[in-house]
Write an enzyme that holds these catalytic residues in place. Structure first.
Site, mmCIF file in Angstrom:
data_model
loop_
_atom_site.group_PDB
_atom_site.id
_atom_site.type_symbol
_atom_site.label_atom_id
_atom_site.label_comp_id
_atom_site.label_asym_id
_atom_site.label_seq_id
_atom_site.Cartn_x
_atom_site.Cartn_y
_atom_site.Cartn_z
ATOM 1 C CB SER A 188 -5.254 5.683 -0.009
ATOM 2 O OG SER A 188 -3.736 5.369 0.449
ATOM 3 C CD GLU A 241 -6.311 -1.770 1.710
ATOM 4 O OE1 GLU A 241 -6.989 -1.034 2.378
ATOM 5 O OE2 GLU A 241 -5.183 -2.583 2.483
ATOM 6 C CE LYS A 301 -4.023 2.076 2.344
ATOM 7 N NZ LYS A 301 -4.990 1.900 3.142
#
Length: 225
Positions: A117, A115, A38
């Protein structure tokens, strides 16, 4: 050569990280060398020594049981619980080397789950340089999985996100419903309507408290490219 996918959502706090943890766990339990990435995460707590804990990365690591070190999972960690572009402005560490860090992870692992935000329009940086999630996804050569709440309002959120991804030329491989209740008329109708409006399949449904993803590992792996 590694395979990857990008996890986005219809908005903030719909359970992207929880579902991602189940996804990475499924991959690991199938024998795959799985990793998580991420670019930036906000709203994190500090350790006793003052260093920031990358909370989402820690949650995925704990849920999935992967051995990947935390410091490799997220290069930009902020304390302020706002969008990364604003958190970086307030805390003085702007997002920069997203692609370079992601590629380093891809060099080490077989399946990399990235992933995002917030939702797909959440900006990573806007002041020093303009970094937007759709451009990151395209630069990394990734397709998407969309996480959505199963409840009221999801038809609009799923439809708009799917439409925007299509406009951006980003392939949407599937939708995963979170907080899903089997037998709930609204949830079941939302599933049908989202598939009808978008033409994208709901590939799994996650109920509160689930510890396993309701799809087989080979089907999951087939979503990665």
């Amino acid at each position: 050569m590694s395979k990857g996918i990008f996890i986005t959502g219809t908005g903030t706090d719909i359970g992207k990280t929880y579902v991602t943890g189940l996804i990475v766990k499924k991959l690991r339990e199938s024998g795959a060398d799985a990793a998580y990435y991420k670019a930036a995460m906000s709203g994190n707590e500090r350790r006793a020594d003052g260093s920031l804990i990358p909370g989402d990365a820690l949650q995925v690591k704990t849920m999935s049981g992967i051995g990947q070190p935390l410091e490799e999972m997220c290069p930009y960690v902020y304390e302020t619980a706002v969008s990364p572009h604003l958190a970086s402005r307030l805390e003085g560490t702007p997002v920069r080397m997203v692609l370079e860090d992601f590629r380093k992870v891809c060099e080490k692992y077989e399946y990399v789950t990235m992933e995002g935000s917030g939702g797909i329009l959440c900006p990573l940086c806007i002041d020093e340089v303009d970094i937007r999630l759709p451009e990151v996804v395209k630069a990394c050569g990734l397709s998407c999985l969309l996480i959505a709440d199963a409840g009221l309002g999801t038809i609009n959120g799923v439809g708009l996100t799917a439409y925007y991804l299509k406009q951006q030329g980003i392939a949407l491989k599937g939708i995963i419903f979170n907080h899903y209740e089997a037998g709930n008329l609204l949830h079941e109708d939302n599933r049908k309507m989202c598939e009808y409006y978008t033409g994208i399949p709901v590939v799994a449904c996650v109920a509160d408290g689930d510890t396993e993803l309701s799809m087989d590992a080979e089907t999951l792996k087939g979503l990665y490219a």
